[in-house]
Design a protein around this motif. Structure first.
Motif, PDB file in Angstrom:
ATOM      1  N   ASP A   1       0.705  -1.254  -0.164  1.00 56.69           N
ATOM      2  CA  ASP A   1       0.604   0.146   0.029  1.00 56.69           C
ATOM      3  C   ASP A   1       0.866   1.394  -0.279  1.00 56.69           C
ATOM      4  OD1 ASP A   1      -2.482   1.200  -0.131  1.00 56.69           O
ATOM      5  OD2 ASP A   1      -1.466   2.281   1.927  1.00 56.69           O
ATOM      6  N   PHE A   2       1.752   1.411   1.000  1.00 56.35           N
ATOM      7  CA  PHE A   2       2.469   2.299   1.419  1.00 56.35           C
ATOM      8  C   PHE A   2       3.131   2.788  -0.800  1.00 56.35           C
ATOM      9  CE2 PHE A   2       7.788   2.690   1.248  1.00 56.35           C
ATOM     10  CZ  PHE A   2       8.236   3.262   1.720  1.00 56.35           C
ATOM     11  N   MET A   3       3.629   1.382  -0.631  1.00 57.86           N
ATOM     12  CA  MET A   3       4.385   1.483  -2.525  1.00 57.86           C
ATOM     13  C   MET A   3       3.505   2.637  -3.555  1.00 57.86           C
ATOM     14  SD  MET A   3       7.040  -2.022  -2.611  1.00 57.86           S
ATOM     15  CE  MET A   3       8.494  -2.025  -1.134  1.00 57.86           C
ATOM     16  N   ARG A   4       2.202   1.588  -3.520  1.00 61.43           N
ATOM     17  CA  ARG A   4       1.885   1.887  -4.812  1.00 61.43           C
ATOM     18  C   ARG A   4       0.889   2.962  -4.362  1.00 61.43           C
ATOM     19  NH1 ARG A   4      -1.445  -2.138  -7.314  1.00 61.43           N
ATOM     20  NH2 ARG A   4      -0.883  -4.175  -6.249  1.00 61.43           N
ATOM     21  N   LYS A   5       1.043   4.330  -3.515  1.00 61.90           N
ATOM     22  CA  LYS A   5       0.404   5.631  -2.827  1.00 61.90           C
ATOM     23  C   LYS A   5       1.600   6.191  -3.629  1.00 61.90           C
ATOM     24  CE  LYS A   5      -2.619   4.687   0.515  1.00 61.90           C
ATOM     25  NZ  LYS A   5      -3.263   4.443   2.431  1.00 61.90           N
ATOM     26  N   ALA A   6       2.800   6.740  -2.660  1.00 59.96           N
ATOM     27  CA  ALA A   6       4.321   6.513  -3.166  1.00 59.96           C
ATOM     28  C   ALA A   6       4.065   6.662  -5.253  1.00 59.96           C
ATOM     29  CB  ALA A   6       5.287   5.720  -3.212  1.00 59.96           C
ATOM     30  N   ARG A   7       4.068   5.533  -5.765  1.00 54.45           N
ATOM     31  CA  ARG A   7       4.249   5.360  -7.170  1.00 54.45           C
ATOM     32  C   ARG A   7       2.813   6.676  -7.583  1.00 54.45           C
ATOM     33  NH1 ARG A   7       2.161  -0.560 -10.119  1.00 54.45           N
ATOM     34  NH2 ARG A   7       0.853   0.871  -9.039  1.00 54.45           N
ATOM     35  N   THR A   8       1.492   6.201  -7.490  1.00 60.38           N
ATOM     36  CA  THR A   8       0.714   7.238  -7.623  1.00 60.38           C
ATOM     37  C   THR A   8       1.131   7.725  -7.558  1.00 60.38           C
ATOM     38  OG1 THR A   8      -1.064   5.552  -7.276  1.00 60.38           O
ATOM     39  CG2 THR A   8      -1.391   7.552  -7.858  1.00 60.38           C
ATOM     40  N   ALA A   9       1.500   9.027  -6.446  1.00 61.15           N
ATOM     41  CA  ALA A   9       2.418  10.214  -6.481  1.00 61.15           C
ATOM     42  C   ALA A   9       3.153  10.682  -7.170  1.00 61.15           C
ATOM     43  CB  ALA A   9       2.206  10.442  -5.127  1.00 61.15           C
ATOM     44  N   ARG A  10       4.134  10.634  -7.402  1.00 58.49           N
ATOM     45  CA  ARG A  10       4.798  10.332  -8.508  1.00 58.49           C
ATOM     46  C   ARG A  10       4.787  10.254 -10.336  1.00 58.49           C
ATOM     47  NH1 ARG A  10       9.188   9.368 -11.874  1.00 58.49           N
ATOM     48  NH2 ARG A  10      11.376  10.062 -11.378  1.00 58.49           N
ATOM     49  N   ARG A  11       3.400   9.044 -10.270  1.00 59.30           N
ATOM     50  CA  ARG A  11       3.807   9.562 -11.621  1.00 59.30           C
ATOM     51  C   ARG A  11       1.915  10.424 -11.711  1.00 59.30           C
ATOM     52  NH1 ARG A  11       1.532   3.288 -13.007  1.00 59.30           N
ATOM     53  NH2 ARG A  11       3.608   2.435 -13.070  1.00 59.30           N
ATOM     54  N   GLN A  12       1.630  11.903 -11.010  1.00 62.50           N
ATOM     55  CA  GLN A  12       0.653  12.569 -10.656  1.00 62.50           C
ATOM     56  C   GLN A  12       1.940  13.378 -10.614  1.00 62.50           C
ATOM     57  OE1 GLN A  12      -1.668  12.416  -7.627  1.00 62.50           O
ATOM     58  NE2 GLN A  12      -2.871  10.969  -8.843  1.00 62.50           N
ATOM     59  N   TRP A  13       2.646  13.745 -10.218  1.00 58.30           N
ATOM     60  CA  TRP A  13       4.053  14.539 -10.331  1.00 58.30           C
ATOM     61  C   TRP A  13       4.670  14.834 -11.623  1.00 58.30           C
ATOM     62  CZ3 TRP A  13       9.426  13.138 -10.588  1.00 58.30           C
ATOM     63  CH2 TRP A  13       9.935  14.086 -10.833  1.00 58.30           C
ATOM     64  N   GLN A  14       4.480  13.771 -12.528  1.00 53.90           N
ATOM     65  CA  GLN A  14       5.408  13.353 -13.982  1.00 53.90           C
ATOM     66  C   GLN A  14       4.307  14.837 -14.809  1.00 53.90           C
ATOM     67  OE1 GLN A  14       7.170   9.035 -13.862  1.00 53.90           O
ATOM     68  NE2 GLN A  14       8.779  10.712 -14.757  1.00 53.90           N
ATOM     69  N   GLU A  15       3.042  13.975 -14.434  1.00 56.01           N
ATOM     70  CA  GLU A  15       2.090  14.104 -15.881  1.00 56.01           C
ATOM     71  C   GLU A  15       1.596  15.477 -15.526  1.00 56.01           C
ATOM     72  OE1 GLU A  15      -0.598  11.049 -14.645  1.00 56.01           O
ATOM     73  OE2 GLU A  15       0.463   9.554 -15.478  1.00 56.01           O
ATOM     74  N   GLY A  16       1.625  15.994 -14.525  1.00 55.17           N
ATOM     75  CA  GLY A  16       1.360  17.455 -14.114  1.00 55.17           C
ATOM     76  C   GLY A  16       2.827  18.715 -13.984  1.00 55.17           C
ATOM     77  N   SER A  17       3.865  17.570 -14.512  1.00 49.94           N
ATOM     78  CA  SER A  17       5.307  18.830 -15.243  1.00 49.94           C
ATOM     79  C   SER A  17       5.394  18.773 -16.290  1.00 49.94           C
ATOM     80  CB  SER A  17       6.349  17.712 -14.117  1.00 49.94           C
ATOM     81  OG  SER A  17       6.790  16.515 -14.502  1.00 49.94           O
TER      82      SER A  17
END
Length: 293
Positions: A277-293
């Motif tokens: 769960d920890f890793m999934r949340k971190a992965r999702t947060a990173r992907r959202q950051w990359q898509e928004g940058s």
């Protein structure tokens, strides 16, 4: 403002390296007639800067470089800036605008108020969010700031014209300009820049102290290379940044330590669900950051 009013006639670069050199080259592209003087402790570096066309003249004499400048860009490590404020203050052009590229602001602003006197009203702290793998004037490039963000942290004392002038220069370099308070700037970059550098240095250092370090490094692959790339950064510069922003860094290191302790607990209890769960949340947060940058 027309182009003539947007740029200085005479620019002084204190610390002719990647950042200062790239700023000079970018402005040269839009204002080839501008005169650029460089100050550096290293005469060999100054000679290289002249040879590359980054500056028109260079000197290890600070006073001679700033005396006629309309704008002074401080691009030395943040640990050197207070001394330069003190040394150059008596020699500044009475109407010169002073700015910088340092990645910490609180200590810098305190020094500016202490040493610049009335000139502090023409001081515009700045921080370009840009860089490159290599450092030094030979790595300077006119397009370094294109489509990159530059943060300005004007003081209560900062007059409107110097702020507008510095903003326009960065925009002519191709940058997007945003303003922040000094405190918020240091909080943000303590989290997303200064902390990752310390963590990267720490991992490489810890492995390097082991008896089998050579073997470990031999088998390190792309993941290790990606995580530790920033441990190849300039040690003097990052020493100064870490000390200048140590209050924020102590808080962030404490938070990171808490997260490591949580990981230890999940490993001790073999709690795979919590880890996933920890890793999934971190992965999702990173992907959202990359898509928004």
């Amino acid at each position: 403002m027309d182009l003539v009013s947007k740029i200085p006639r005479r620019l002084a670069i204190l610390g002719v390296g990647l950042m200062g050199g790239s700023f000079a080259l970018a402005l040269r592209q839009v204002a080839p007639q501008m005169h650029i003087a460089g100050y550096d402790r290293d005469e060999v570096n100054l000679a290289a800067a002249r040879q590359l066309g980054v500056i028109d003249q260079g000197s290890v004499d600070l006073a001679s470089v700033v005396r006629e400048a309309d704008m002074v860009l401080m691009a030395v490590p943040v640990g050197q800036m207070a001394e330069l404020f003190e040394l150059m203050a008596p020699h500044l052009n009475p109407v010169a605008v002073v700015t910088d590229v340092g990645s910490t602001k609180a200590g810098l602003v305190e020094a500016a108020r202490r040493y610049l006197g009335p000139v502090v009203t023409r001081f515009v702290p700045g921080h370009p969010i840009a860089g490159a793998e290599l450092s030094g004037v030979r790595a300077a490039q006119g397009g370094l700031f294109q489509d990159r963000t530059v943060i300005l942290t004007p003081l209560e004392e900062t007059l409107p014209h110097p702020l507008a002038w510095v903003r326009s220069c960065w925009e002519l370099c191709g940058a997007r300009v945003e303003c922040q308070t000094v405190t918020r700037h240091d909080e943000i970059f303590g989290v997303v820049s200064h902390l990752p550098h310390l963590l990267s240095f720490a991992l490489v250092y810890e492995i390097a102290q082991r008896p089998d370090a050579a073997t470990l490094f031999r088998f390190a692959a792309s993941g290790f290379r990606d995580f530790t790339r920033i441990a190849g950064s300039n040690a003097e510069m990052w020493r100064d940044i870490s000390l200048a922003n140590r209050g924020v860094l102590k808080v962030e290191l404490s938070r990171y330590r808490d997260q490591l302790e949580q990981l230890m607990e999940w490993l001790d209890t073999a709690d795979g669900a919590a880890l996933e769960d920890f890793m999934r949340k971190a992965r999702t947060a990173r992907r959202q950051w990359q898509e928004g940058s």
